[in-house]
Design an enzyme around this catalytic site. Structure first.
Site, short mmCIF file in Angstrom:
data_model
loop_
_atom_site.label_atom_id
_atom_site.label_comp_id
_atom_site.label_asym_id
_atom_site.label_seq_id
_atom_site.Cartn_x
_atom_site.Cartn_y
_atom_site.Cartn_z
N ARG A 175 -13.56 10.60 17.91
CA ARG A 175 -12.74 10.15 16.79
C ARG A 175 -11.40 9.67 17.31
NH1 ARG A 175 -13.19 13.47 12.72
NH2 ARG A 175 -11.21 13.19 11.70
N GLU A 229 -16.43 9.98 2.35
CA GLU A 229 -16.40 10.84 1.19
C GLU A 229 -15.21 10.39 0.33
OE1 GLU A 229 -15.89 15.07 1.85
OE2 GLU A 229 -15.96 15.45 -0.32
N LYS A 281 -7.45 13.72 5.89
CA LYS A 281 -7.20 13.45 4.47
C LYS A 281 -6.56 14.65 3.79
CE LYS A 281 -11.42 11.74 3.99
NZ LYS A 281 -12.65 11.18 3.44
P1 ATP Z 1 -10.73 13.38 7.62
O1 ATP Z 1 -11.05 14.20 8.82
O2 ATP Z 1 -9.59 12.45 7.79
O3 ATP Z 1 -10.60 14.17 6.36
P2 ATP Z 1 -13.47 12.80 7.18
O4 ATP Z 1 -14.25 12.78 8.42
O5 ATP Z 1 -13.59 13.99 6.32
O6 ATP Z 1 -11.97 12.42 7.47
P3 ATP Z 1 -15.16 10.94 5.85
O7 ATP Z 1 -14.88 10.26 4.59
O8 ATP Z 1 -16.22 11.96 5.91
O9 ATP Z 1 -13.77 11.55 6.29
O10 ATP Z 1 -15.34 9.89 7.02
C1 ATP Z 1 -16.16 8.75 6.93
C2 ATP Z 1 -16.52 8.31 8.31
O11 ATP Z 1 -15.35 8.03 9.06
C3 ATP Z 1 -17.27 9.40 9.05
O12 ATP Z 1 -18.39 8.81 9.68
C4 ATP Z 1 -16.29 9.91 10.04
O13 ATP Z 1 -16.92 10.35 11.20
C5 ATP Z 1 -15.39 8.69 10.29
N1 ATP Z 1 -14.06 9.11 10.69
C6 ATP Z 1 -13.22 9.94 10.04
N2 ATP Z 1 -12.10 10.15 10.74
C7 ATP Z 1 -12.21 9.41 11.87
C8 ATP Z 1 -11.37 9.19 13.01
N3 ATP Z 1 -10.18 9.78 13.13
N4 ATP Z 1 -11.81 8.36 13.99
C9 ATP Z 1 -12.99 7.75 13.87
N5 ATP Z 1 -13.83 7.91 12.84
C10 ATP Z 1 -13.45 8.73 11.84
MG MG Z 2 -16.17 14.19 6.49
#
Ligand code: ATP
Ligand code: MG
Length: 565
Positions: free
Chosen positions: A263, A37, A273
């Site tokens: 994760r 995102e 984020k």
């Molecule tokens: P955050 O929790 O940091 O705000 P998010 O999951 O909202 O991150 P996205 O942009 O939706 O961020 O993530 C894109 C991809 O990265 C998704 O498939 C998510 O599962 C993966 N992802 C995000 N954080 C992690 C992590 N700590 N370890 C592994 N994969 C991750």
């Molecule tokens: Mg997300």
């Protein structure tokens, strides 16, 4: 299609699932996607997901899409879209022509939402967000149906069309799937599919004021793109029944399979984020790419090579259970690459003047110094040496304790690749601070070896005073002093490390470092790995410390009993 076999050390439960799907003929090819995102910069957790998605595609001769999950215009920005692409590319991955945006599918998704209404599987709800939450029930109590759950198809179609036309304010109505308010899985208790958001979208502008939720957009986007394996993090496991329900109830062109993995969490680090944005907005750091941040942009600025980050992703592997990885392991992977690749250079962070009294005034000797003692092919460079030098202040002690082997009055040490020098006299200022050491040298030790075989107990680095290039040096340490920031009821920001950045303004570096390009990491001998910071200006160079030389993680591993990791 032939099915390449994965070397066992590269395999994991996800690759096994993919291989099994190919073997059983459930899939003919492998298509994965990385779906960020664009509401912030990518961090090291995303790097794990990127390495996994692109790595699986690569291992099976498939392809990986970069798809922006841009369904929430309130928090998304073009700056993030650009930064994310730059970061994925820098990490070493290529999506070819497969760059996609969920927003490109808004028309199709809206049509499918309308299909769900027509088949009695969705309805417009007038409850507020708070009321929806209250009606939803809990893990132990079933939910209650909304009073609007049994609207007619005609009424739902009319209201949904008027939602799209902009007749209602934010939050006035939502579109919900009509599934089961008593389901044991809360995600199936009539989840919200569309909400009203009057905001300008970075790509679709003001064309829309209704936007699909993550749950509605994700699986349908996967299906449109022909994604075979939709790899996501564990928190989406409970969403999988909904993911499948939507695919079952819509005329989608393909049937992706969602697979979840744990994760990444790292000690001394926060990977969210939302929190990272707060650090930036509150001015706790220099920006998204502040070298203390866990973002990919920050790691790059700090001199971490992409290869080290990819190696780290391989080292940690992929598991089905959440765990916290020691940040020392990431640092270990990075040091392993830098030890091989970073040229050695001389820099003095806290300079103390040395005058070699018997060295001819005005004479400059060019010393031949190896660029990497562990890699002869890295060659050598010429470093000017003169009568006046800078050495590290803490390489001298006037009254050395028994285990201090470096310079002291009357003692001889080796200056790396130059000469042996002996301290004859200590000069102090009025306050009693040592300001200069008067030394003599042994001309027979040129290059750093004595013909009589004597060996000083210490070898120091140095910079010729006449040729020294002044530099600012920023020393970095963990952003959070606690290994588990914000746990045990502490305020997250109370765990910030007040000493995470130390700025040294009097450092001097050897002349060759005046022109080292941004993006190249060098080793300051005996001190650590350093890289020029983009804040550098002509005549005012700034170096960031990438890492110290001390590998605490490797040391810990060596001490652990065999079999434990
Ligand atoms: P955050 O929790 O940091 O705000 P998010 O999951 O909202 O991150 P996205 O942009 O939706 O961020 O993530 C894109 C991809 O990265 C998704 O498939 C998510 O599962 C993966 N992802 C995000 N954080 C992690 C992590 N700590 N370890 C592994 N994969 C991750
Ligand atoms: Mg997300």
């Amino acid at each position: 299609m032939s099915q390449p076999s994965i070397p066992p050390e590269r395999s994991d439960f996800i690759r096994e699932i993919v291989a099994a799907d190919l073997r059983a003929g459930r899939r003919e090819a492998v298509v994965t996607r990385f779906p960020p995102e664009p509401n912030g910069y990518l961090h090291i957790g995303h790097a794990k997901s990127i390495c996994l998605n692109f790595g699986v595609a690569d291992d099976f001769g498939g392809r990986c899409h970069l798809r922006f999950d841009d369904t929430n215009p309130v928090r998304e920005e073009q700056e993030y879209i650009d930064a994310i692409q730059a970061d994925v590319r820098w990490l070493g991955f290529d999506w070819g022509e497969h760059l996609y945006f969920a927003s490109d599918y808004f028309e199709q998704m809206h049509a499918w939402a309308t299909d769900l209404i027509r088949t009695g599987n969705a309805y417009v709800d007038d409850l507020s967000a708070d009321e929806i939450r209250a009606y939803r029930g809990t893990l132990t109590e079933p939910g209650r149906p909304s009073p609007w759950r049994d609207r007619t198809v005609e009424e739902n179609l009319d209201l949904f069309e008027r939602m799209r036309a902009g007749e209602f304010p934010n939050g006035a109505r939502v579109l919900r799937a009509r599934i089961d308010m008593a389901s044991g899985n809360i995600n199936l208790r009539d989840p919200v599919l569309y909400r009203i958001v009057h905001a300008t979208h970075p790509r679709t502008g003001d064309a829309w004021c209704v936007y699909p939720t993550y749950d509605f957009a994700h699986g349908q986007s996967d299906a449109i793109e022909g994604v075979t394996h939709s790899i996501c993090t564990l928190e989406f496991e409970a969403h999988r029944p909904l993911y499948d329900w939507l695919l079952d109830h819509l005329p989608v062109p393909s049937r992706p399979r969602q697979v979840e993995f744990a994760r990444l969490s790292l000690t001394h680090t926060v990977l969210s984020k939302r929190v990272l944005l707060r650090l930036v907005n509150e001015g706790r750091v220099r920006g998204w790419d502040d070298p203390r941040m866990p973002t990919i942009a920050a790691l790059r600025r700090r001199g971490f090579p992409a290869e080290g980050i990819r190696d780290f992703a391989t080292m940690i592997g992929v598991a089905k259970a959440d765990s916290v990885i020691e940040i020392g392991m990431l640092e270990h992977a990075v040091r392993a690459v830098l030890n091989r690749t970073a040229p050695r250079r001389f820099a003095v962070l806290d300079p103390l003047k040395v005058v070699i009294e018997d060295f001819p005034e005005g004479l400059v000797e060019e010393m031949d110094v190896a660029n990497n003692p562990e890699d002869p092919s890295a060659g050598s460079r010429r470093v000017p040496f003169g009568r006046e030098l800078w050495i590290e202040r803490d390489d001298f002690m006037e009254e050395p304790p028994p285990k201090f082997f470096r310079l002291a009055p009357g003692r001889e040490v080796r200056l790396r690749s130059a000469y042996f020098v002996t301290c004859r006299e200590v000069v102090k200022d009025a306050a009693g601070t040592v300001v200069e050491l008067r030394c003599t040298y042994d001309p027979a030790t040129r290059g750093g070896d004595a013909p009589d075989g004597r060996r000083p107990k210490a070898t120091l680095h140095w910079v010729s005073a006449d040729h020294a290039v002044p530099a600012e040096v920023r020393l970095y340490d963990h952003l959070f002093s606690s290994p588990h920031p914000g746990t045990d009821g502490r305020d997250l920001f109370a765990d910030l490390n007040p000493a995470s950045e130390t700025v040294l303004r009097n450092a001097v570096v050897e002349p060759s470092l005046a022109t080292v390009p941004i993006g190249e990491t060098v080793q300051f001998e005996r001190l650590g790995y350093f890289t020029p910071d983009p804040d550098s200006r002509p005549g005012a160079i700034v170096f960031d410390r990438t890492l110290t030389l001390k590998d605490t993680w490797a040391k810990l591993q060596a001490q652990r009993p065999a079999g434990k990791s």
